[in-house]
Design an enzyme around this catalytic site. Structure first.
Site, PDB file in Angstrom:
ATOM      1  N   GLY A  58      27.054   2.215 -56.970  1.00  0.00           N
ATOM      2  CA  GLY A  58      27.569   2.506 -55.632  1.00  0.00           C
ATOM      3  C   GLY A  58      28.454   3.737 -55.641  1.00  0.00           C
ATOM      4  N   TYR A  59      27.839   4.890 -55.824  1.00  0.00           N
ATOM      5  CA  TYR A  59      28.600   6.148 -55.825  1.00  0.00           C
ATOM      6  C   TYR A  59      28.432   6.863 -54.483  1.00  0.00           C
ATOM      7  CZ  TYR A  59      28.592   5.908 -61.040  1.00  0.00           C
ATOM      8  OH  TYR A  59      28.729   5.560 -62.340  1.00  0.00           O
TER       9      TYR A  59
ATOM     10  N   GLU B 228      24.630   8.402 -68.393  1.00  0.00           N
ATOM     11  CA  GLU B 228      23.445   8.318 -67.525  1.00  0.00           C
ATOM     12  C   GLU B 228      22.529   9.523 -67.738  1.00  0.00           C
ATOM     13  OE1 GLU B 228      24.355   7.546 -63.416  1.00  0.00           O
ATOM     14  OE2 GLU B 228      22.464   8.386 -62.724  1.00  0.00           O
TER      15      GLU B 228
ATOM     16  N   THR C  33      23.384  16.813 -59.054  1.00  0.00           N
ATOM     17  CA  THR C  33      22.425  17.920 -58.938  1.00  0.00           C
ATOM     18  C   THR C  33      22.499  18.824 -60.165  1.00  0.00           C
ATOM     19  OG1 THR C  33      24.002  19.398 -57.889  1.00  0.00           O
ATOM     20  CG2 THR C  33      22.705  17.998 -56.419  1.00  0.00           C
TER      21      THR C  33
ATOM     22  N   GLU D 223      22.760  21.848 -60.119  1.00  0.00           N
ATOM     23  CA  GLU D 223      23.804  22.858 -59.890  1.00  0.00           C
ATOM     24  C   GLU D 223      25.155  22.335 -60.387  1.00  0.00           C
ATOM     25  OE1 GLU D 223      21.312  22.156 -57.725  1.00  0.00           O
ATOM     26  OE2 GLU D 223      20.382  24.039 -58.328  1.00  0.00           O
TER      27      GLU D 223
END
Lengths: 372, 389
Positions: free
Chosen positions: B126-127, B242, B371, B373
């Site tokens: 839940g981020y 992760e 992302t 980036e």
């Protein structure tokens, strides 16, 4: 699995770095380019005194038979220092070929002075149609009065004028048997023509016109010689992958230092995302190129199956990464890296020199295509 | 220096291979191929079987039921699973459990780790919120201290797995007066707690993800991982783990090899696509980059074994893997031509539809887990010491 140097290897690596930053600074590399000269012999002899030149060779010839990772660490540091030495050509390729192919008498005679820094060898094996006049035959040996005679022409011979002997590949007249001979560049009938390369500062085309050779100047002959030459160049290419990774890492560090210090719009340019991403990409590439180089070298040393493919991956990955990292660094430095008196372009030239060496990139890609 | 696996590690690989040969069925593979990220009954049973074998915690310390082996051995295990097309994107095991081992209290470790090992407990992340994507420090979900617990209110989005997970690992604001990233905490609690609503969102690839609404959800103080207001650090560690597992090498290598095999199949005239030098050159370039990825994955596993959390390396691995996966799918489809558009189950589908699936999945791989980036920012700032913008 262990992906780091032993403390002893690291110590040697650090010592090599200190020596090179003192004795082979970029100003020396630039002077060699400006004057189109080979490395001054006194520096080479000091490297010999430190035992660098004996690392690949058996103790019976005065070498130290060192492990390949230590040797690779040395070569990586040479690449880091924009390698002004003939180490790759003289030691890794020619010296090692001598040890691979020479008779016991030849090895006893030539390897000790090479290891002591007194004998300089250069490889003269490059011969391509584009460099030849129409109808000109390949480099050929024929039997003459009292020995062999060599005629032909080789391109891209490094430091030929400074070498004591050139290792020249040729075919035997009539039989077409491949041969490798040692020829003094100052012998009667040898002609040196300076080439002007954007990369190596001291490069020659060498012509041989009926050059007389003593019998012990014939180093090797036989149908398997081309394959053994290729294997030797493969080994050099593996070590030069470490040089490329070392050079790329140094160039990246130069760009990072500059990006942290150079201010525009009131901030260091390294705080801009466009610059950060350019350098983040370069870092990722350099990390993997370094790993590929050392994996290839350790696999080759242990003679593991598939080692030749690892070398091909290392050659392609590290060489292309070195060039691309230089290009990225040029982008970061802008005009400040483009002036003659700045250092970056010395590495940029070295990157392309390494890429073109040992056959260039394409044969290695073809090897991978054949084995996929 | 040594890039090879030890004889013991090779023996462990053989043991895993034998186990998988005995227990992986075509029906299981089929279920995994069609069910996306939601495990079906066979998948769940298989997960419990792995749990019984102790193989969900290969690299975990023994005191929490793990096998106390190295991360290299754990990565050998995942490699072998991937070779059998058992692609477990199971972040509970690969990322959250690793983070619990590093940061949770002793009581929490004893509560959660054994159940994770048994394959009983699955946690979703839940981020992300509608207003907090790359800028995760702007999370607006609030957790307000009330009595001996917290009351959570807010909304999460792209909560993949929330419809089958048992728990949620939630980032929420606990101190609205503190600077943005210093007022956040991480909680873990069951999804069946009153006040939690899960609604489906379907993605471009066809896989389900979710939005999660939290309305006055009461949770105990013991649900908090780490100290109050250190949540941003906790998720940074979890995200590093992760990324290591998002950027896995084996699946990409396997797809690459399948592509090469496909290219080598002879056509009507006896010639194959592989006879075309243009095709060969593309494949060789891909091969070299797959090798680069393999080496980087080896490096991150090795770093974890040295007791380090791979940071810039993890980000680099995620960037390399996701961009390579996209390039492999895109270039592979270009090589194979129109039939590469066919999806799993279609007549004439090449490579069981892997390329088509991977091509659709690839955009997500480049933004999921942070992302690319943001990853490059991490490499530049945390890895290379460049100043923040």
């Amino acid at each position: 699995m262990e992906l780091d140097f032993t403390p002893e290897q690291q110590q040697i690596k650090d010592a090599v770095r200190r020596f090179l930053s003192r004795e082979c600074p970029p100003s020396l590399v630039r002077r060699m380019r400006e004057e189109r000269i080979a490395l001054p012999r006194d520096i080479w002899r000091r490297m010999a005194e430190l035992g660098w030149l004996g690392l690949p060779f058996d103790e019976s010839y005065g070498g130290s038979g060192g492990d390949w990772v230590t040797l690779a660490a040395l070569v990586e540091e040479l690449g880091r220092a924009c390698d002004p030495t003939p180490f790759a050509d003289c030691v890794l390729t020619c010296g090692w070929l001598l040890q691979d192919l020479g008779s016991e008498a030849q090895k006893q005679r030539w390897l000790p002075p090479l290891i002591e820094g007194e004998l300089m060898l250069s490889l003269a094996s490059h011969e391509e149609q584009a460099l030849r006049d129409a109808g000109e035959p390949p480099t050929t040996l024929r039997k003459g009065d009292g020995g062999l005679r060599l005629s032909g022409r080789k391109g891209f011979v490094e430091n030929a004028a400074d070498a004591d002997f050139l290792l020249v590949s040729a075919v035997m007249d009539g039989t077409g048997e491949p041969c490798l001979v040692m020829v003094a560049p100052r012998a009667e009938g040898v002609e040196l023509i300076a080439l002007h390369s954007l990369a190596h500062p001291n490069l020659y085309e060498v012509g041989f016109r009926d050059v007389a050779l003593a019998p012990d100047q014939l180093l090797a002959r036989g149908p398997d010689l081309p394959a053994r030459l290729t294997a030797a160049l493969d080994r050099t290419a593996a070590f030069q992958s470490a040089a490329a990774a070392g050079g790329a890492r140094r160039v990246l560090e130069m760009a990072l230092d500059y990006a942290k210090e150079r201010q525009q719009f009131g901030k260091p340019i390294g705080s801009f995302q466009a610059v950060q991403h350019l350098l983040a990409n370069a870092w990722s590439e350099v990390e993997t190129a370094w790993l590929a180089a050392y994996e290839a070298i350790t696999h080759l040393e242990a003679d593991l199956p598939g080692a030749a493919d690892k070398v091909a991956v290392a050659k392609c990955a590290s060489n292309e990464t070195f060039v691309r990292t230089c290009f990225s660094a040029h982008q970061v430095f802008g005009g400040m890296g483009y002036m003659w008196e700045t250092d970056l372009h010395l590495w940029t030239r070295k990157a392309k020199e390494i890429e073109m060496a040992c056959g260039g990139i394409y044969p290695y890609r073809r090897r991978l295509a054949a084995s996929l | 220096m040594d890039f090879c696996f030890s004889p013991e590690q090779e023996q462990f690989r053989q043991e895993i291979r034998q186990f998988l040969a005995d227990n992986v069925t075509d029906a299981l593979r089929e279920e995994i191929a069609v069910s996306g990220h939601s495990p079906g009954p066979l998948g769940k049973a298989f997960l419990r079987l792995l749990g019984e074998k102790g193989w969900l915690g290969i690299g975990w310390p023994r005191e929490y039921g793990g096998q106390g082996r190295s991360m290299i051995e754990q990565s050998i295990f995942y490699h072998e699973l991937d070779l059998q097309d058992i692609h477990y994107g199971n972040l509970t095991i690969t990322s959250l459990a690793m983070t619990l081992i590093k940061l949770a209290s002793e009581a929490q470790k004893r509560e959660y780790l054994p159940r994770i090992l048994k394959g009983e407990l699955e946690i979703c992340l839940g981020y992300t919120e509608p207003g907090a994507g790359s800028d995760l420090a702007s999370v607006a979900t609030r957790a307000v201290k009330e009595g001996d617990g917290y009351v959570v209110t807010g909304q999460k989005v792209f909560t993949t797995g929330a419809h089958y997970a048992s728990h949620i690992w939630l980032l929420a604001r606990t101190d609205p007066t503190a600077p943005r990233h210093k007022g956040l905490s991480v909680f873990i609690f069951p999804l069946d707690t009153p006040g939690v609503t899960v609604r489906p969102i379907y993605t471009m690839e066809g896989i389900r993800t979710n939005e999660v609404f939290l309305d006055q959800v009461r949770i105990p103080a013991s649900a908090m991982i780490g100290a109050p207001n250190t949540g941003f650090y906790t998720i940074a560690v979890a995200l590093d783990f992760e990324r290591v597992f998002i950027g896995k090498y084996t699946k990409i290598r396997r797809n690459f090899e399948a592509l090469v095999r496909c290219c080598k199949e002879p056509g009507d005239d006896g010639r194959s696509l592989y006879d075309d030098p243009v095709v060969q050159d593309q494949l060789v370039r891909l091969h070299i980059d797959v090798e680069r990825l393999r080496l980087l994955c080896t490096k991150t596993a090795w770093l974890i074994d040295q007791g380090k959390v791979p940071n810039a390396e993890a980000s680099a691995q995620k960037v390399l893997a996701s961009e390579l996966e996209q390039r492999l799918a895109d270039e592979g489809m270009r090589i194979l031509g129109p039939r590469a558009l066919l999806e799993y189950g279609s007549p004439h589908v090449p490579m069981q539809g892997y390329l088509a699936q991977s091509w659709l999945l690839a955009p997500m791989m480049k933004f999921g887990g942070g992302t690319n980036e943001i990853q490059r920012d991490i490499i530049a700032q945390r890895g290379l010491g460049l100043p923040r913008g």
